[in-house]
Design an enzyme around this catalytic site. Structure first.
Site, short mmCIF file in Angstrom:
data_model
loop_
_atom_site.label_atom_id
_atom_site.label_comp_id
_atom_site.label_asym_id
_atom_site.label_seq_id
_atom_site.Cartn_x
_atom_site.Cartn_y
_atom_site.Cartn_z
N LEU A 314 100.60 3.38 38.50
CA LEU A 314 99.34 2.67 38.44
C LEU A 314 98.92 2.54 36.98
CD1 LEU A 314 97.61 1.77 40.97
CD2 LEU A 314 96.07 3.63 40.36
N CYS A 377 103.36 -0.92 42.12
CA CYS A 377 102.98 0.39 41.58
C CYS A 377 102.41 1.30 42.65
CB CYS A 377 101.97 0.23 40.44
SG CYS A 377 100.44 -0.61 40.93
N CYS A 378 102.52 2.60 42.38
CA CYS A 378 101.81 3.64 43.12
C CYS A 378 101.38 4.68 42.09
CB CYS A 378 102.67 4.24 44.24
SG CYS A 378 104.22 4.98 43.67
N ALA A 379 101.04 5.88 42.51
CA ALA A 379 100.53 6.87 41.57
C ALA A 379 101.55 7.19 40.47
CB ALA A 379 100.12 8.14 42.30
#
Length: 443
Positions: A314, A377-379
């Protein structure tokens, strides 16, 4: 039925129901506490130095006017019903706490004369020194503030903030409550707002028993963390009682894995979490953000996979993105970066994404590619986003199998973490898409 564009009659019905219920339930809790041989107090030594300000009885009393008016500021039936449910829940939760955990105000209030003294006398006619934590005044303050601030702008909203701040301070300066009643009241207030959102249904309606063992293990771990924080707060006392906040936060996360799913985080279409979720989950959200930044500190930039599709964590709020579209599959962290096109497909961290969510993310990637380059995206950019890109690779024809997609990803993004359970979910997403006539998604 609405009159003049507002549900006036329904507002009157809700007021006629909740008004008497407020006084009856509040008085019942007071009466039950008064019958006990001993009612304890939780008070810090410094609270005796809080200056008693008799005039603040005016803002203290004014919350009753805001309570009545709040029904009539609602412009739509759905808004009114959600607000009324919040007020009803506030009363039920607060009274339940008063009955299960009775507390008493322990300081002796100074004598007061004049108009302010009369207001105190009227108040003490039905408000005994019980019903402390959570402060129902603070609970209602949160619920009412959310309702009014959404209908006010400019100077009127500023005036609302100032006056409601005075109401919040008045619970201490009128010597009606001890300090512990304030943060507990804030927590219950936000819990009521979280339970009955204006957009979407209550998180409780999203409960589904998970079949995946990983989710149950994570639920148990977060529940253990919650219990540990709560036990430490209770055993140590004092300022350690602030650990009740992370205890509540971790409990909600445990419920997310146990059955509530992504509804706990209330991530909205623009990438923000609801204000209620942000307040309730703040300790967990802060830890999750720090964890993500720690694990990605050596590789903070996204990596190009193929054909204008990037994979990464992110982005920071102040980052400058050159991609046209962001597909965000992180459920627990808000997206605050400016981008031309944004799509949220939230998935739980560490759990296996559902095939339906992977298909949805793959469709979002394909749609974004028509506009230009895409960041998924992710974390961390290691698992959820990688599984989404792998699904897109298969469905777009870039790779022939999940194994081939994972191999392609690992070449440029060696930090990805996709287990056998992720591969099975990707394969199922591709099979179900093919069964529905969606064998390929145009890139």
């Amino acid at each position: 039925m609405t009159e003049g564009g507002r549900p006036w009659r329904r507002a009157l019905l809700w007021l006629a129901l909740l008004g008497p219920f407020f006084f009856l339930s509040y008085g019942f809790a007071n009466a039950m506490a008064a019958r006990l041989p001993f009612v304890p107090s939780i008070v810090f030594d410094w609270e005796a130095r809080i200056p008693f300000q008799a005039w603040t009885i005016v803002p203290y009393w004014s919350i009753d006017l805001f309570y009545v008016a709040s029904f009539f500021v609602c412009t739509q039936r759905a808004e009114l019903d959600a607000h009324a449910r919040r007020l009803l829940t506030a009363q039920l939760l607060s009274v339940a706490c008063f009955l299960l955990w009775p507390l008493r105000f322990s300081l002796e209030r100074p004598d007061t004369g004049g108009v302010f003294g009369w207001l105190f006398d009227v108040l003490l006619g039905f408000d005994k020194p019980f019903n402390q934590a959570p402060s129902l005044h603070i609970v209602l303050l949160v619920v009412l503030w959310v309702r009014f601030q959404q209908h006010l702008h400019g100077l009127w909203r500023t005036a609302l903030h100032v006056w409601f701040a005075l109401i919040g301070l008045s619970v201490l300066t009128t010597w009606q409550h001890h300090f512990i009643d304030v943060p507990t009241g804030v927590a219950v207030g936000w819990l009521c707002v979280w339970l009955w959102p204006l957009q979407g249904s209550s998180p409780l309606r999203h409960w589904q028993w998970p079949r995946e063992p990983t989710r149950w293990r994570l639920a148990v771990l977060y529940l253990a963390g919650s219990a540990g924080c709560a036990a430490l707060a209770w055993a140590v006392g004092g300022w350690a009682m602030w650990l009740a906040w992370p205890a509540l936060s971790l409990l909600l996360v445990a419920l997310a894995y146990a059955g509530l799913g992504i509804a706990v985080f209330q991530k909205q279409e623009d990438g923000r979490l609801s204000m209620a979720a942000t307040w309730l989950l703040a300790p967990y959200l802060g830890a999750a953000w720090l964890n993500a930044r720690w694990w990605t500190r050596r590789a903070p930039q996204p990596q190009l996979v193929i054909d204008g599709v990037w994979l990464g964590r992110l982005p920071d709020a102040d980052a400058t993105l050159t991609v046209a579209t962001v597909v965000d599959v992180c459920a627990e962290l808000p997206f605050r970066t400016r981008v031309r096109h944004y799509r949220s497909v939230p998935m739980l961290d560490l759990a296996t994404p559902s095939p339906a969510a992977l298909r949805q993310a793959a469709d979002a990637i394909a749609h974004g590619r028509r506009r230009g380059e895409v960041l998924v995206c992710c974390a961390l950019g290691y698992s959820r986003s990688a599984a989404a890109v792998a699904t897109w690779l298969c469905r777009s024809g870039h790779t022939a199998s999940a194994d081939a997609a994972i191999t392609l990803l690992a070449q440029d993004c060696p930090r990805i973490v996709l287990h056998a359970r992720h591969r099975r979910a990707i394969e199922q997403a591709v099979r179900e898409g093919a069964a529905n006539g969606q064998t390929q998604v145009n890139a």
